[in-house]
Design an enzyme around this catalytic site. Sequence first.
Site, mmCIF file in Angstrom:
data_model
loop_
_atom_site.group_PDB
_atom_site.id
_atom_site.type_symbol
_atom_site.label_atom_id
_atom_site.label_comp_id
_atom_site.label_asym_id
_atom_site.label_seq_id
_atom_site.Cartn_x
_atom_site.Cartn_y
_atom_site.Cartn_z
ATOM 1 N N TYR A 63 53.564 5.496 24.788
ATOM 2 C CA TYR A 63 52.383 6.067 25.433
ATOM 3 C C TYR A 63 52.345 7.559 25.107
ATOM 4 C CZ TYR A 63 49.199 7.014 29.440
ATOM 5 O OH TYR A 63 48.168 7.405 30.254
ATOM 6 N N GLU A 110 48.078 -1.583 32.904
ATOM 7 C CA GLU A 110 49.099 -0.760 33.556
ATOM 8 C C GLU A 110 48.787 -0.745 35.046
ATOM 9 O OE1 GLU A 110 50.288 2.226 29.857
ATOM 10 O OE2 GLU A 110 49.325 3.074 31.629
ATOM 11 N N ASP A 132 50.830 13.293 38.446
ATOM 12 C CA ASP A 132 49.443 12.861 38.517
ATOM 13 C C ASP A 132 48.546 13.907 39.145
ATOM 14 O OD1 ASP A 132 49.289 10.068 37.506
ATOM 15 O OD2 ASP A 132 50.908 9.806 38.958
#
Lengths: 399, 266
Positions: B175, B49, B60
């Site tokens: 994911y 990734e 994030d």
Amino acid sequence: MTYNYPDSTGHFGPYGGIYVAETLMGALDELNQAYEKYRHDPKFIAELNYDLKHYVGRPSPIYHAKHLSEHLGGAQIYLKREDLNHTGAHKVNNTVGQALLAKRMGKKRVIAETGAGQHGVATATVAARYGMECVVYMGAADVQRQSPNVFRMKLLGATVVPVESGSRTLKDALNEAMRDWVTNIENTFYIIGTVAGPHPYPAMVRDFNSVVGKEAVVQMPELAGRQPDAVIACVGGGSNAMGVFYSYIDMPGVKLIGVEAGGHGIASGQHAAPLTTNSPVGVLHGNKTYLMQDENGQIIETHSISAGLDYPGVGPEHAWLKDSGRAEYVAIDDDEALRAFHDLCHLEGIIPALESSHALAHAIKIAPAMGRDKVLLVNLSGRGDKDINTVAKLSGITL
Amino acid sequence: MSRIQTTFDKLKLHKRKALIPFFTAGDPDPKLTVPLLHALVEAGADVIELGVPFSDPMADGPTIQRSSERALKHHVSLHQVLDMVAEFRRSNTGTPIVLMGYGNPIQAMGWETFAKRCAEAGVDGVLTVDFPPEESHEAFAHLDKHGIDPIFLIAPTSNDARVERVAKMARGYVYYVSLKGVTGAGHLDLAAIEKKIPQLRRHIKLPIGVGFGIRDAETALAVAKLCDGVVVGSRIVEEIENSAEQDVVANVSKLVRELRLAVNRA
């Protein structure tokens, strides 16, 4: 009302929507359901109205700025006095609403982002009022330029977290608040302060602020004998503007004018005026809207003398009102806003917030060319006590 | 058949779990990105990734945000990231590359141009963090047209209806974000993952990768036992951050080798 946005998926035409990571989708679902349930609940509405009246001090008056109008020699300028609300700005209309919703959802902790500090203060205030823990994220640059509000938040029992990442302003505070929310999703309610963010925030924040326009629609005929020719409000994210515009959208005779921050001037590139400059459409903070960005889609740093307008995006409903032609958007630069700030101090004995000074400056700009029988309604969204340090510094004075 | 599917099929045949490292393109320097990609393959990565730097990476944590900032200091653009993948493909035709990032840089390029350039460069999948299935119809159409797999996230808070929605649109793999929070945060709750994966399998036929909170060989092994692949992001980015520039490739290789050995035991 014939105007009926957003649609059921939170879109205003092509704008708005829910652009967030999957980790937030559950919380937004929960919020959306709660909001849909309580917005029509008579008990919720009664409690909200009670607090708006007895705690916030609503309705806020409309004031005919006769001296200023005479001085300009044209249109009559009326001010919607949101500066007289408890905490000194329109922001509290929304925080009372969201805090009451949080209470019903069983959330004991509220978080907020803030630029000028007005929304942070309004959130800290209601958190104290309803007995909730409160954490406010504020760009480190804004912590410096809005220190009185930082202290107010602390007095009210809130924790203020200075955000050091990125441009250290409002957008970075928003990023950090989102991160807190996703980490503490079970017990935390995120009180967004403007008509941006993922659905249902843009609609919900507008609805809670729409009390401003609802009152104005009743007050203007009483005071001026009719509705205004134009309603003027400043636009950063755009919550005070949506609040005052909303009830007027279905009155085609009333022009709606949103005033963005022209900063050092549009030509300088250092401003916060994505609508006025036709910035490209992009996605940030959960919604699709006009967005100040470089050719690679990176968000660029904005500039405004006013922390509350210093934001690269704009609420998606404003993007839609621009495209549909229902509202027009202009920019006022730092110097023009500062002149309007001083004019209102001298001519009317009112110290306006630097944000609101942008709306006022546009009224001052267009009033002289209009007939004396014309009427402009300016949303004086906040008072300027918080800005005295900034203004003093610009005048070379140390307080 | 897509490179991602081929890779997972082969792993399944050998009863192995995928190791999926993440790092941000251009971090710490654009000239190291292609060497790092090759080094990761060499050290045992099955899928990579590759993060596309963005000015406002809301989902994030601080570690990956700093990696974006380092890359943006070099003005690394989406165009350049695609060029880097194309360069990597000149000597690697087997290892799938998934671009991971936020929607705005793609929006700025235009989805059709982006999808076409992905296909030309040899990108296999795209994970747009802030585009949930609800807002992904346009993106999906363009990616699908050019044979690029749209990768979607699933969170602990995703209910059955949402999992089903993801199952309908996802290609390649899914994911699963193993904890509430941002990247690089908190502690793994293995029991919760163990409980959630079978629920996901009822709707999702694709391989399931698990990420967020995997920090070492021990956690990589524990998670690998429960799913089809482990994604390691912040830990690798941390290694990049803490290494002198000339040591980055060697240090990251060493870390990924350790993770590979652990995952092999699953």
